[in-house]
Write a protein that holds these residues in place. Structure first.
Motif, mmCIF file in Angstrom:
data_model
loop_
_atom_site.group_PDB
_atom_site.id
_atom_site.type_symbol
_atom_site.label_atom_id
_atom_site.label_comp_id
_atom_site.label_asym_id
_atom_site.label_seq_id
_atom_site.Cartn_x
_atom_site.Cartn_y
_atom_site.Cartn_z
ATOM 1 N N LYS A 49 15.541 38.614 19.116
ATOM 2 C CA LYS A 49 15.524 39.935 19.746
ATOM 3 C C LYS A 49 14.276 40.203 20.572
ATOM 4 C CE LYS A 49 16.397 43.849 17.652
ATOM 5 N NZ LYS A 49 17.462 44.672 18.197
ATOM 6 N N ARG A 51 11.643 41.204 18.971
ATOM 7 C CA ARG A 51 11.321 42.475 18.289
ATOM 8 C C ARG A 51 9.861 42.496 17.849
ATOM 9 N NH1 ARG A 51 14.885 46.119 15.343
ATOM 10 N NH2 ARG A 51 14.005 47.004 13.439
ATOM 11 N N SER A 136 20.173 46.018 15.175
ATOM 12 C CA SER A 136 21.158 46.012 16.258
ATOM 13 C C SER A 136 20.989 44.728 17.072
ATOM 14 C CB SER A 136 20.965 47.245 17.135
ATOM 15 O OG SER A 136 19.602 47.383 17.507
ATOM 16 N N ASN A 138 20.881 43.712 20.096
ATOM 17 C CA ASN A 138 20.422 43.751 21.491
ATOM 18 C C ASN A 138 19.041 43.121 21.603
ATOM 19 O OD1 ASN A 138 19.973 46.322 19.858
ATOM 20 N ND2 ASN A 138 18.303 46.419 21.358
ATOM 21 N N SER A 144 21.701 49.437 22.443
ATOM 22 C CA SER A 144 22.385 48.716 21.369
ATOM 23 C C SER A 144 23.784 48.303 21.831
ATOM 24 C CB SER A 144 22.512 49.610 20.135
ATOM 25 O OG SER A 144 21.247 49.844 19.569
ATOM 26 N N HIS A 229 13.111 52.702 23.820
ATOM 27 C CA HIS A 229 14.354 52.340 23.171
ATOM 28 C C HIS A 229 15.534 52.569 24.075
ATOM 29 C CE1 HIS A 229 13.647 52.024 18.738
ATOM 30 N NE2 HIS A 229 14.718 51.291 18.915
#
Ligand code: TXA
Ligand code: MG
Length: 336
Positions: A49, A51, A136, A138, A144, A229
């Motif tokens: 991701k 992330r 999620s 994405n 998402s 986001h």
């Protein structure tokens, strides 16, 4: 990409047992799932991701009995909420047990838990035989995914399997409430609405970050609140006014090059720009189902700016407004 069925469930379970990451549909959005007890597998979610390393994951379970080994206490209030809304689009944050690895919670002493209702998500958790950590599906920062095509657009070549369960029922991520402190606090609104939570818990607090930007230096109660986001590459601006006022406003701009509008399905066709719809004006659930797809569509059309019709904040509308505000970086035009 595989369709739901015995073959895809077994393959998913086998990949998960080998420490891989698979994309599965849930009733909210698609998730990127891995064995929550395997920190190497959980690390792979973060890298797929992109992330940030300080943003913890939700752990997904299939049965209420699975809660006890994951938390150090399952308070009575949480049991009542779970009885009312699990399986379903609700995540409950509790104090974690020692069994949960730091990779999932990013070193926090609390754990986010959810029991999804989607038959595919439940089948994969059951076959895997372990709780699944799943954010999620994405790329970090983008909207998402509410369809397998969205997951493929972001994750192609990054993960070995996507199970295509069609479009998600709710289209926005689960409601997140923490019961780890003195007062229950809503951290992220979703399809389990504030009145639904208050019917079980009595009055709850709503985090100020639900509808307002964190102030400089303010601590995020949920790490996810800190990050940009749900944003397409185009700039999103919420237009707080009627459709007529939006039309006048657009005509007053110097240039309409690269401008589009995020409208309601039932809006009249009176705007001088490309229009992308995100649900019926009086139906927050239809807006929640279509918002993320519409935000992705904005980028597919190559638009640079999207003016969005302002949704209601009532009921599920609070979740729609929360996601749209974040997509817009809290930017809005208000004529009032
Ligand atoms: O509907 C959903 O919840 C989807 C599906 C796949 O289940 N999952 C999802 O996960 O939206 P994710 O990672 O995209 O969002 C989880 C949010 C993040 O904002 C994260 O910061 C917050 O939950 N969170 C997770 N653990 C937390 C904790 N211990 N304390 C506070 N916030 C937490
Ligand atoms: Mg997410």
């Amino acid at each position: 990409m595989l369709t739901p069925g015995e073959e895809s469930y077994s393959l998913a379970a086998e990949l998960i047992s080998r420490g891989e990451v698979v994309a599965i549909p849930t009733e909210t959005v698609y998730g990127l799932a891995a064995n929550a007890y395997d920190s190497c597998a959980v690390e792979k979610i973060f890298s797929a991701k992109g992330r940030p390393q300080d943003n913890p994951l939700i752990v997904h379970i299939a049965h209420i009995e699975d809660v006890s080994e994951l938390v150090c206490e399952f308070p009575e209030s949480a049991q009542r909420l779970a009885a009312a809304y699990w399986p379903g689009p609700l995540t409950i944050i509790l104090k974690k047990s020692d069994k949960v690895c730091d990779a999932v919670t990013c070193g926090m002493d609390t754990l986010a838990l959810r029991m999804p209702s989607h038959s595919v998500a439940r089948a994969v958790i059951e076959r895997a035989g372990v709780p699944l950590a799943a954010p999620s599906a994405n790329l970090s920062g983008s909207p998402s995914p509410t369809s397998a095509a969205h997951v493929l657009a972001d994750m192609d070549g990054r993960i070995p399997l996507i199970i295509d369960g069609g479009e998600c029922d709710f289209g926005v991520e689960s409601t997140v409430i923490t019961l780890a402190g003195e007062m229950p606090v809503l951290l992220r609104p979703g399809a389990v609405t504030v009145p639904m939570l208050e019917a079980v818990l009595g009055e709850i607090e709503i985090s100020s970050a639900v509808l307002a930007e964190l102030r400089e230096g303010e601590r995020a109660e949920s790490p996810g609140m800190k990050y940009r986001h749900y944003s397409p590459s185009a700039k999103v601006i919420i237009f707080d006014g009627t459709l007529q006022e939006m039309r006048q406003y657009l005509f007053s701009l110097d240039s309409l090059d690269g401008v589009c509008a995020l409208c309601f399905d039932d809006d009249a066709d009176i705007l001088p720009v490309l229009r992308i719809n995100y649900g019926m004006s009086d139906d927050s659930i239809s807006q929640s189902q279509h918002l993320f797809a519409a935000l992705r569509e904005v980028d597919n059309t190559g638009a640079k700016v999207a003016y969005a019709r302002c949704p209601s904040s009532e009921g599920v509308g609070l979740a729609v407004m929360n996601r749209l505000l974040r997509a817009a970086g809290f930017e809005r035009v208000s004529l009032k």
